[in-house]
Design an enzyme around this catalytic site. Structure first.
Site, PDB file in Angstrom:
ATOM      1  N   HIS A   1      14.440   9.447  55.193  1.00  0.00           N
ATOM      2  CA  HIS A   1      14.231  10.756  54.876  1.00  0.00           C
ATOM      3  C   HIS A   1      14.278  11.039  53.523  1.00  0.00           C
ATOM      4  O   HIS A   1      14.084   9.729  52.156  1.00  0.00           O
ATOM      5  CB  HIS A   1      16.168  10.696  54.764  1.00  0.00           C
ATOM      6  CG  HIS A   1      16.753  12.031  54.611  1.00  0.00           C
ATOM      7  ND1 HIS A   1      16.238  13.430  54.348  1.00  0.00           N
ATOM      8  CD2 HIS A   1      17.613  12.513  53.248  1.00  0.00           C
ATOM      9  CE1 HIS A   1      16.362  14.563  53.430  1.00  0.00           C
ATOM     10  NE2 HIS A   1      17.095  13.616  52.491  1.00  0.00           N
TER      11      HIS A   1
ATOM     12  N   ASN B   1      13.879  17.983  49.057  1.00  0.00           N
ATOM     13  CA  ASN B   1      14.634  16.727  49.878  1.00  0.00           C
ATOM     14  C   ASN B   1      14.781  18.297  50.718  1.00  0.00           C
ATOM     15  O   ASN B   1      15.812  19.520  50.499  1.00  0.00           O
ATOM     16  CB  ASN B   1      16.476  16.846  49.297  1.00  0.00           C
ATOM     17  CG  ASN B   1      17.141  16.211  50.450  1.00  0.00           C
ATOM     18  OD1 ASN B   1      16.345  16.952  51.893  1.00  0.00           O
ATOM     19  ND2 ASN B   1      18.100  15.610  50.317  1.00  0.00           N
TER      20      ASN B   1
ATOM     21  N   CYS C   1      21.352  16.223  56.819  1.00  0.00           N
ATOM     22  CA  CYS C   1      19.232  15.444  56.543  1.00  0.00           C
ATOM     23  C   CYS C   1      19.234  14.299  57.284  1.00  0.00           C
ATOM     24  O   CYS C   1      18.800  14.098  57.167  1.00  0.00           O
ATOM     25  CB  CYS C   1      19.789  14.891  55.061  1.00  0.00           C
ATOM     26  SG  CYS C   1      20.043  15.853  54.235  1.00  0.00           S
TER      27      CYS C   1
HETATM   28  O1  UT7 Z   1      20.054  14.358  51.277  1.00  0.00           O
HETATM   29  C1  UT7 Z   1      20.689  13.856  51.154  1.00  0.00           C
HETATM   30  C2  UT7 Z   1      20.147  12.447  51.026  1.00  0.00           C
HETATM   31  N1  UT7 Z   1      21.032  13.147  49.093  1.00  0.00           N
HETATM   32  C3  UT7 Z   1      20.453  11.901  48.105  1.00  0.00           C
HETATM   33  O2  UT7 Z   1      20.033  11.187  48.798  1.00  0.00           O
HETATM   34  C4  UT7 Z   1      20.846  12.443  46.662  1.00  0.00           C
HETATM   35  C5  UT7 Z   1      21.215  11.030  46.228  1.00  0.00           C
HETATM   36  N2  UT7 Z   1      21.528  11.087  44.917  1.00  0.00           N
HETATM   37  C6  UT7 Z   1      20.303  11.422  44.006  1.00  0.00           C
HETATM   38  O3  UT7 Z   1      19.239  11.643  44.223  1.00  0.00           O
HETATM   39  C7  UT7 Z   1      20.758  11.024  42.769  1.00  0.00           C
HETATM   40  O4  UT7 Z   1      22.506  10.506  42.460  1.00  0.00           O
HETATM   41  C8  UT7 Z   1      20.386  12.527  41.547  1.00  0.00           C
HETATM   42  C9  UT7 Z   1      19.101  12.541  41.695  1.00  0.00           C
HETATM   43  C10 UT7 Z   1      21.410  13.409  42.409  1.00  0.00           C
HETATM   44  C11 UT7 Z   1      21.336  12.695  39.972  1.00  0.00           C
HETATM   45  O5  UT7 Z   1      20.625  11.498  39.694  1.00  0.00           O
HETATM   46  P1  UT7 Z   1      21.055  10.523  39.364  1.00  0.00           P
HETATM   47  O6  UT7 Z   1      20.738   9.650  38.237  1.00  0.00           O
HETATM   48  O7  UT7 Z   1      22.932   9.668  39.925  1.00  0.00           O
HETATM   49  O8  UT7 Z   1      22.367  11.245  37.260  1.00  0.00           O
HETATM   50  P2  UT7 Z   1      23.215  11.742  37.345  1.00  0.00           P
HETATM   51  O9  UT7 Z   1      24.121  12.325  38.096  1.00  0.00           O
HETATM   52  O10 UT7 Z   1      24.234  10.312  37.220  1.00  0.00           O
HETATM   53  O11 UT7 Z   1      23.091  12.432  36.118  1.00  0.00           O
HETATM   54  C12 UT7 Z   1      22.811  11.552  34.821  1.00  0.00           C
HETATM   55  C13 UT7 Z   1      22.184  12.758  33.332  1.00  0.00           C
HETATM   56  C14 UT7 Z   1      24.024  13.635  33.434  1.00  0.00           C
HETATM   57  O12 UT7 Z   1      24.891  13.989  32.397  1.00  0.00           O
HETATM   58  P3  UT7 Z   1      25.220  12.925  31.417  1.00  0.00           P
HETATM   59  O13 UT7 Z   1      26.314  12.984  32.155  1.00  0.00           O
HETATM   60  O14 UT7 Z   1      25.025  11.461  31.462  1.00  0.00           O
HETATM   61  O15 UT7 Z   1      24.788  13.359  30.182  1.00  0.00           O
HETATM   62  C15 UT7 Z   1      24.079  14.571  34.033  1.00  0.00           C
HETATM   63  O16 UT7 Z   1      24.563  15.547  33.547  1.00  0.00           O
HETATM   64  O17 UT7 Z   1      21.655  13.778  34.260  1.00  0.00           O
HETATM   65  C16 UT7 Z   1      22.747  15.043  33.461  1.00  0.00           C
HETATM   66  N3  UT7 Z   1      21.809  15.765  34.939  1.00  0.00           N
HETATM   67  C17 UT7 Z   1      20.212  16.524  34.351  1.00  0.00           C
HETATM   68  N4  UT7 Z   1      20.071  16.320  33.399  1.00  0.00           N
HETATM   69  C18 UT7 Z   1      18.471  17.138  33.420  1.00  0.00           C
HETATM   70  C19 UT7 Z   1      21.830  16.201  35.916  1.00  0.00           C
HETATM   71  N5  UT7 Z   1      21.427  17.271  36.651  1.00  0.00           N
HETATM   72  C20 UT7 Z   1      20.269  17.676  35.474  1.00  0.00           C
HETATM   73  C21 UT7 Z   1      19.522  18.052  35.866  1.00  0.00           C
HETATM   74  N6  UT7 Z   1      18.563  18.041  35.276  1.00  0.00           N
HETATM   75  N7  UT7 Z   1      18.393  18.895  37.056  1.00  0.00           N
END
Ligand code: UT7
Length: 332
Positions: A259, A289, A126
């Site tokens: 990005h 993204n 990225c």
């Molecule tokens: O391109 C390179 C750069 N990439 C980035 O910058 C990405 C950086 N990371 C992020 O943008 C975020 O960490 C994410 C968008 C990937 C995830 O967001 P988050 O707020 O960190 O969520 P999380 O991983 O803490 O997940 C929270 C909850 C989890 O459930 P529990 O364990 O709290 O019950 C996940 O299982 O959300 C759940 N979850 C979803 N729920 C519905 C994860 N993906 C999904 C989904 N739909 N697609």
């Protein structure tokens, strides 16, 4: 005294921008419906709230990165007022190349029909476009090139695991391009690139081709929270560092194009740079993204909508797999 002793330094400047998105636009709801058919539970509400993404474009099965790069490149060449025959350098930033080799840049050269100039790919995920722009800038400043086409092009839909809801809702396909040329006045003001491979496993597609087979997983995997935490820190630091190099401060930035991965990271970076959010260029809502394509896609959207004007100070920032990051400060 040599005749060149008093010659002014060579500068590079963006002469034109272009971009291209494949026709298939998929809203969060449409994607959620598709995933639900395979028992994967997600929602428009979750995706918008956590990422700011509302839709993404996916390439058709017969569209490769070079196919998306071609119209983006043609559009940038037209905006620059030159033809492909004028180019002496093509760099394509991509992590989803058409094939193992030749490079996507060579395949793009073939499609442009202008042969002979240097052409190669840059692989920095990225951060790829900022890396490629920095290389082209250096080559122009050193006299190794006069007119460079710099493209970010990706078909990340090909490497997504549609059984993994934590990643497959985040990415999209597309291409963005700029033409860089020699200028009497500074255009690219400063660039800076970094990598820290201690974090290589938090965002990767580890598969490889060997003995006629794919070994390891050819699908993207990411520790989203680890990437999030690292991204927030490095984006502010590298922006301040390129501002220092250019003798500027955060108050001098007219437009911020980080990005486009997550609106929360982007807004957090803008706030740390004490910028008003209306100076933040946002396309993640409509593109998702697009990895190396995200920054040039956003730049072209802002130029064509008339927000970025000639003379504006623009900060471009990349961050992603490797772990890599970097920034380019420019006078547009
Ligand atoms: O391109 C390179 C750069 N990439 C980035 O910058 C990405 C950086 N990371 C992020 O943008 C975020 O960490 C994410 C968008 C990937 C995830 O967001 P988050 O707020 O960190 O969520 P999380 O991983 O803490 O997940 C929270 C909850 C989890 O459930 P529990 O364990 O709290 O019950 C996940 O299982 O959300 C759940 N979850 C979803 N729920 C519905 C994860 N993906 C999904 C989904 N739909 N697609």
């Amino acid at each position: 005294m040599s005749p060149n002793a008093h010659s002014s330094p060579r500068h590079s400047r963006i002469l034109g921008t272009g971009s291209f998105l494949p026709a298939d636009r998929l809203t969060n709801q449409a994607l959620a419906d598709r995933l639900a058919a395979d028992g994967i539970d997600t929602s428009d509400e979750w995706i918008v709230e956590r990422t700011g993404i509302r839709a993404r474009h996916f390439a058709a099965p017969d569209q490769a990165s070079s196919d998306l790069a071609l119209p983006a490149a043609q559009s940038a060449l037209q905006a620059a007022g030159i033809t492909a025959d004028d180019l002496d350098l093509i760099i394509v930033a991509t992590s989803t190349p058409d094939m193992v080799f030749p490079s996507t840049a060579c395949l793009l050269q073939k499609k442009l029909g202008a042969f002979g100039c240097a052409a190669f790919d840059v692989q920095a995920v990225c951060s790829g476009f900022v890396y490629a722009l920095s290389v082209a800038d250096s080559m122009i400043k050193s006299g190794a090139a006069n007119k460079a086409l710099v493209v970010g092009a990706e078909v990340f839909s090909r490497i997504l695991d549609f059984k993994d809801r934590t990643t497959c809702v985040l990415f999209g396909d597309g291409a963005g391009a700029v033409v860089l040329g020699v200028s009497d006045t500074p255009g690219i003001l400063a660039t800076e690139l970094h990598a820290d491979a201690r974090h290589s496993d938090i965002l990767c597609t580890p598969g490889t081709v060997s003995g006629g087979q794919v070994l390891g997983s050819p699908l993207l995997r990411m520790d989203g929270q680890a990437v999030f935490k690292l991204a927030v820190g490095v984006l502010e630091k590298v922006a301040r560092s390129v501002l220092d190099k250019a003798g500027m401060t955060d108050a001098d930035i007219d437009w911020l194009i980080p990005h486009q991965a997550n609106i929360r990271i982007m807004q957090g970076t803008a706030k740390k740079l004490r910028m008003s959010l209306d100076k933040l260029i946002v396309t993640v809502d409509e593109h998702g993204n697009t990895s190396a394509a995200s920054v040039p896609l956003a730049l072209d959207a802002a130029v064509r909508s008339g927000r970025i004007q000639r003379g504006d100070t623009v900060m471009l920032e990349g961050v992603g797999g490797g772990f890599t990051w970097g920034a380019a400060l420019l006078n547009y």
